[in-house]
Design an enzyme around this catalytic site. Structure first.
Site, short mmCIF file in Angstrom:
data_model
loop_
_atom_site.label_atom_id
_atom_site.label_comp_id
_atom_site.label_asym_id
_atom_site.label_seq_id
_atom_site.Cartn_x
_atom_site.Cartn_y
_atom_site.Cartn_z
N SER A 1 -9.53 1.39 3.26
CA SER A 1 -8.71 2.23 2.41
C SER A 1 -7.67 1.46 1.59
O SER A 1 -7.13 2.01 0.64
CB SER A 1 -8.00 3.29 3.27
OG SER A 1 -7.10 2.66 4.17
N LYS B 1 0.88 -1.18 0.00
CA LYS B 1 0.00 0.00 0.00
C LYS B 1 0.91 1.22 0.00
O LYS B 1 1.97 1.21 0.67
CB LYS B 1 -0.86 -0.07 1.27
CG LYS B 1 -1.92 1.00 1.43
CD LYS B 1 -2.71 0.75 2.73
CE LYS B 1 -3.85 1.72 2.94
NZ LYS B 1 -4.61 1.43 4.18
N SER C 1 -9.58 -1.18 7.19
CA SER C 1 -9.01 -0.96 5.85
C SER C 1 -8.36 -2.16 5.18
O SER C 1 -8.06 -2.10 4.00
CB SER C 1 -8.01 0.18 5.90
OG SER C 1 -8.71 1.39 5.90
N1 GLN Z 1 -12.99 3.20 6.81
C1 GLN Z 1 -12.38 3.52 8.06
C2 GLN Z 1 -12.12 4.99 8.13
O1 GLN Z 1 -12.39 5.67 7.18
C3 GLN Z 1 -11.13 2.72 8.25
C4 GLN Z 1 -9.92 3.31 7.65
C5 GLN Z 1 -8.68 2.52 7.92
O2 GLN Z 1 -8.73 1.43 8.51
N2 GLN Z 1 -7.54 3.08 7.54
O3 GLN Z 1 -11.65 5.48 9.12
#
Ligand code: GLN
Length: 457
Positions: free
Chosen positions: A139, A64, A163
């Site tokens: 994400s 990532k 994410s």
């Molecule tokens: N969707 C969650 C958020 O927007 C998780 C994001 C993540 O785990 N980086 O905070």
């Protein structure tokens, strides 16, 4: 989908060339922000000459793009870091490289990992591996899609509130969010320090266990890391499993509930016990998360001031204008929203009313988990309330987007290991994931259990 074993023993150059070609022929998914082609080929030749050996010798992977890694810029999918070349590599990447793995590219994400669809990337969204009209999840959307498309057999992600698990679920691959502190976060762009974790995507649970086993362990450069407890295991004794009632209500998509029930049947057929349990505090988990995480985000993103590193606005007259314009140009809307919410809940007038209350509620949630784990080995439920939604479906309404995190956020607040494993597909062919959650340090057991029922009907 191929497994890691399909790569080991081959010519590393052939593996890397194949992965690079697959990355290029799948560009329409926009899963990758860059390829680290020159460096990858150089490392492949070194493996083929026997100069680099190890458990992952010649196996290509993707990171990532919020991991500091050589060979291409580390952007966090933001304009802020668009041209940032990492001066060092993340510990997780270094450990994989020490075992001979070869990073071939950097995956798309929501800018600074803020989001659940990869639509917040400053460079455009990633498309779902099974339906280009739908989101990849996020994400870590790019990492999930490169694994699902068989470009590489594993990829790295970060999971702060879902994410890794949610995009794994949306694309039909295994996703691992380990116990908080299992893997060093050194060299990874920080989001929310009290819930950030490093994990992986793989096509099967055994491969995920292999990769996690390489990455876990104490790192003097991240004082939250735990001494290594992760020992990949095979075979599990019969487990007592709690099915979380709050996640099986009518608000949850019927096909998602059916997929969970089918997986429960498979577990029962394999000799495990599954009983319904209740976790009442989860109804407050999103409220806690969207106070605590923005608070930590606002602090972690304060370092991007346009001076030390990252984007600097041009033609400014004053210091305030330099800070303001650099941050305005470098961050996407969702980053700014979280900075503002975080600054608000930490401000002296509201700290007690919001941040402090959220932390107290978090303790209540942790206690509820602990009580359940006195009687149950692990918990099961969906990863997300629906399969992958359509691109653009939730972008106009941040609260609607946040609601998709309702099932992944609670284990993050409690620092628990949680994995997403494929649980079949919807009638329209969209993957549906199953979430397995365990007490701290039960990561290897979760993966062994998943491996033991993989392929069963
Ligand atoms: N969707 C969650 C958020 O927007 C998780 C994001 C993540 O785990 N980086 O905070």
């Amino acid at each position: 989908m191929a497994s890691i074993a399909d790569y080991t023993g081959n010519s590393a150059r052939a593996n890397v060339e194949k992965a690079l070609a697959a990355a290029k022929s799948n560009e329409s998914y926009h899963a990758l922000l860059s390829l680290t082609e020159a460096r990858a080929l150089k490392r492949a030749d070194a493996v083929d000459r026997g100069e680099i050996t190890g458990r992952l010798a010649g196996v290509p992977f993707v990171v990532k793009d919020n991991f500091l890694a050589f060979g291409a810029p580390t952007t966090a999918a933001s304009k802020m870091l668009e041209n940032f070349d990492a001066p060092l590599q993340a510990t997780a990447v270094e450990k994989l490289e020490a075992e001979g793995a070869i990073c071939i590219g950097k995956a798309n994400l929501d800018a600074f990992a803020h989001g659940g669809s990869t639509e917040n990337s400053a460079f455009g969204p990633t498309k779902n591996a099974h339906d280009q009209g739908r989101v990849a999840g996020g994400s870590s959307g790019g990492s999930a899609v490169v694994t699902a498309l068989d470009i590489v057999p594993f990829a790295l992600g970060t999971d702060t509130g879902g994410s890794i698990r949610q995009p794994a679920s949306f694309n039909g691959v295994v996703g691992v969010k380990p116990t908080y502190g299992a893997v060093s976060r050194y060299g990874v762009v920080a989001m929310a320090s009290s819930t950030d974790t490093i994990g992986c995507f793989a096509t099967n649970a055994d491969d995920a266990a292999l990769v996690m086993g390489v990455m876990t362990g104490r790192d003097v450069r991240d004082m939250t890391t735990l001494p290594d407890f992760f020992v990949p295991t095979t075979g599990v004794r019969p487990q007592k499993i709690g099915l979380i009632r709050e996640y099986m209500s009518d608000d949850v998509d019927g096909e998602v509930r059916m997929a969970i029930e089918k997986y429960v049947d498979r577990l029962r057929a394999a000799g495990h016990t599954v009983e319904e349990v209740s976790l009442p505090a989860v109804k407050y988990a999103l409220a806690m998360y969207y106070i605590i995480v923005p608070a930590e985000v606002s602090s972690n993103l304060a370092r991007y001031d346009g001076i030390r590193y990252g984007h600097r606005a041009e033609g400014v007259q004053t210091l305030a204008e330099l800070y303001g314009r650099s941050r305005d140009e470098g961050f996407v809307t969702e980053n700014k929203r979280r900075i503002m919410i975080g600054s608000y809940v930490l401000s002296s007038g509201f700290f007690d009313a919001y941040y402090q209350q959220a932390q107290k509620a978090r303790t209540i949630l942790i206690n509820e988990y602990n009580t359940l784990f006195e009687n149950y080995d692990l918990l099961i439920g969906p990863v997300a309330p629906t399969p992958a939604f359509r691109l653009g479906e939730n972008t106009a309404d941040p609260v609607k987007m946040y609601l998709a995190d309702i099932m992944t956020v609670p284990p993050s607040l409690a620092g628990l290991p949680a994995i997403s494993v494929p649980g079949g597909t919807s009638a329209s062919g969209l993957p549906i994931g199953v979430q397995l959650i365990g007490p701290q340090k039960s990561d290897a057991t979760l993966l062994a259990l998943a491996a033991s029922v993989e392929g069963s009907q």
